[in-house]
Design a protein around this motif. Structure first.
Motif, PDB file in Angstrom:
ATOM      1  N   ALA A  48       0.825  -1.206   0.000  1.00 49.04           N
ATOM      2  CA  ALA A  48       0.000   0.000   0.000  1.00 49.04           C
ATOM      3  C   ALA A  48       0.863   1.261   0.000  1.00 49.04           C
ATOM      4  O   ALA A  48       0.541   2.246  -0.688  1.00 49.04           O
TER       5      ALA A  48
ATOM      6  N   ASP B 239      -6.632  -3.794  -4.556  1.00 48.70           N
ATOM      7  CA  ASP B 239      -6.737  -3.191  -3.227  1.00 48.70           C
ATOM      8  C   ASP B 239      -8.002  -3.656  -2.514  1.00 48.70           C
ATOM      9  O   ASP B 239      -7.984  -3.983  -1.318  1.00 48.70           O
TER      10      ASP B 239
ATOM     11  N   LEU C 122      -4.781   0.233   3.218  1.00 46.55           N
ATOM     12  CA  LEU C 122      -5.350  -0.076   1.911  1.00 46.55           C
ATOM     13  C   LEU C 122      -6.563   0.802   1.617  1.00 46.55           C
ATOM     14  O   LEU C 122      -6.799   1.197   0.465  1.00 46.55           O
TER      15      LEU C 122
END
Length: 561
Positions: free
Chosen positions: A158, A244, A235
């Motif tokens: 992320a 994601d 995320l």
């Protein structure tokens, strides 16, 4: 020189160039999730929470017996699922060169590899105390590092995803990046396994015995849950892709798995412990299913695109054939006239006393035919360009007279009687003289060919009449006629009833007439032959689409031959 080297490198396949930004929206890691995918992910998380509450409240305290094959089967399934997922993610990295993809692919490879020592050190699976010199704490600490390590990989993914654009891409060889990641991940797993097994006596005590856990496990499990929640939050912030979205679902399943194993009773082989393994298998399989599904969809879209491109290419080739056949078909008539007049001129000059006047007339006809051939080519270009700038006000009687004059030689050659009367009541029409003249020439030439193919009386009737603010012209013959099954196909491109025909003449005629706002159709003549009719609007008349009008097929039937 540098540009030449880069071109050679791309041609030889030494390196794989990254996908340009305009193409990345087709890749799973850059594809925005649809509303249906978001709803599905939410429903799945809610279903996992409901299953957790049902299991944790009423069933997790039930102590079940050991199932000998459960651990090997579970570990094998996790290894296979996570390995395939890692391979698919490494493949996407090789296309996009994204460091974030390299991180998450390494994370799945990490989980696939660490499950092997976890299974080998599990007490009672292959040895009472486990293999690899494991102690009582080894398996639990491997599990802790397994789940904590994967959460760290997700967080790294992320953060790299949202890094500076200059730092997002892997600048070196994709193969080198994948190889170095595999070697580094395998080294980390081997090092962790050695530390956990060799230093078992120095590790904090998670297990009291092979079945029961100490209170230390509750704190460790709480830290793992917190780390997984942090991964979900990271995320969530700035989420932008399908990958994601489903990684958030995977981490949510991780949280539920850890809670089921640790709470309310921390013990192996309870109902909650088995249910937690089920959730672990689900979390390991979830992204794999999504990747396979999305890859299948993208493959289907690619296949459809390839087929559409192939059809477009075939259509272009057919259009090219049609254009070439059109030019050949339309230019053939003036070229034939030029050749005929050239022979005639030579014969007039080859006499003992050359007839210069007749030769001059023949050569003037050659010049006229040459100009007409050039005009025909320009008119064909105008058809395909939808050009309407050359349209003027025209007299239909003049067009009919010119067409009959140009075909006089063929009419006399085949002994065809011509009936054509001028109609002084006809209004002027607006159109391209060359194009409309070509329509009449094609229809008359087809009538001549049809009558030349049979014996008996041969008559050509060309008539015109006023009809609903326009003009209808008919060309009737006493030839072989058209079979009823061919009436609908006679105007199709490349369809012909002649042995040496190209099948373009009538198609071109219909295109020309429709481009002028009119209609062209055919009907059987009585008692034999065929009659072609087309309708044009008067100059300055209504511009209503002629295709919406009723086809006046019976208007001139009474005057046919």
């Amino acid at each position: 020189m540098m540009e030449r080297k880069s071109v050679l490198r791309s041609v030889t396949g030494a390196t794989t160039a990254p996908v340009i930004p305009g193409e990345q929206h087709f890749i799973l890691s850059s594809l925005s999730p649809s509303r249906a995918q978001k709803r599905l992910a939410l429903v799945l998380v809610l279903a996992l929470l409901a299953a957790f509450l049902i299991t944790d409240v009423g069933l997790s305290t039930i102590q079940l017996g050991r199932i000998g094959a459960f651990i090997p089967a579970y570990a094998t399934a996790m290894f296979v699922n996570d390995s395939i997922t890692a391979v698919l993610l490494f493949a996407q990295f090789s296309i996009l060169r994204s460091r974030a993809l390299l991180a998450i692919a390494s994370g799945y490879l990490f989980t696939a590899l660490i499950v092997i020592p976890w299974m080998l050190t599990f007490p009672g699976v292959f040895a009472p105390g486990g293999l690899l010199g494991a102690g009582l704490q080894s398996t639990s600490w491997l599990y802790t590092l397994w789940h904590g390590g994967f959460a760290m990989f997700v967080i790294a993914y992320a953060l790299l995803r949202d890094a500076d654009p200059a730092e997002r891409l892997w600048r070196r060889s994709a193969a080198a990046g994948i190889l170095s990641s595999v070697l580094l991940t395998a080294t980390v797993v081997c090092t962790v396994t050695f530390i956990v097994t060799a230093g078992d006596a120095l590790l904090p005590r998670i297990n009291l015995d092979p079945i029961h856990f100490s209170t230390v496990w509750l704190y460790i499990a709480g830290c793992l849950v917190l780390l997984s929640i942090v991964a979900v939050i990271v995320l969530w912030i700035g989420r932008r892709s399908v990958l994601d979205l489903w990684l958030m679902v995977v981490m949510s399943a991780y949280v539920i798995e850890i809670c089921m194993i640790a709470f309310p009773i921390p013990a192996r082989f309870s109902f909650g412990w088995y249910a937690g393994r089920f959730f672990g298998l689900l979390s390991g399989s979830l992204l794999l299913f999504v990747l396979l599904y999305e890859i299948t969809i993208l493959y289907a879209q690619t296949l459809r695109a390839v087929l559409a491109q192939r059809r477009e290419r075939e259509a272009r080739l057919m259009t090219g054939d049609a254009v070439s056949a059109t030019i050949a078909h339309e230019v053939k008539q003036p070229l034939s006239g030029m050749v005929t007049n050239a022979y005639a001129g030579l014969r007039w000059l080859d006499r003992s006393t050359p007839d210069l006047d007749e030769a001059k007339t023949a050569f003037e006809q050659i010049v006229a035919d040459g100009h007409r051939a050039g005009a025909v080519i320009e008119s064909i270009r105008a058809i395909f360009k939808k050009d309407a700038h050359n349209r003027t006000s025209l007299d239909i009687n003049d067009l009919i007279g010119e067409a009959l004059a140009l075909t006089r030689g063929d009419l006399q050659k085949h002994g065809i009687r011509v009936q054509a009367e001028s109609n002084a009541q006809l209004p002027q029409v607006r159109g391209d003289r060359i194009q409309l003249q070509q329509v009449l020439l094609n229809l008359i030439t087809n009538a001549i060919d049809s009558m030349a193919a049979k014996d008996g009386a041969r008559a050509l009737d060309v008539r015109s009449a006023v009809h609903e603010g326009g003009v209808i012209i008919s060309v009737a013959d006493t030839g072989t006629g058209i079979d009823s099954q061919e009436l609908e196909r006679i105007f199709n491109p490349l369809f012909t009833t002649k042995s040496g025909g190209m099948g373009m003449g009538l198609s071109i005629c219909r295109s020309i007439i429709e481009a002028h706002g009119g209609r062209l159709w055919v009907a059987p003549n009585k008692p034999e032959g065929a009659v072609f009719q087309f309708m044009l609007f008067a100059d300055g008349g209504a511009s209503t689409d002629a295709s919406r009008r009723e086809q006046p097929e019976d208007l001139l039937l009474g005057s046919r031959l």
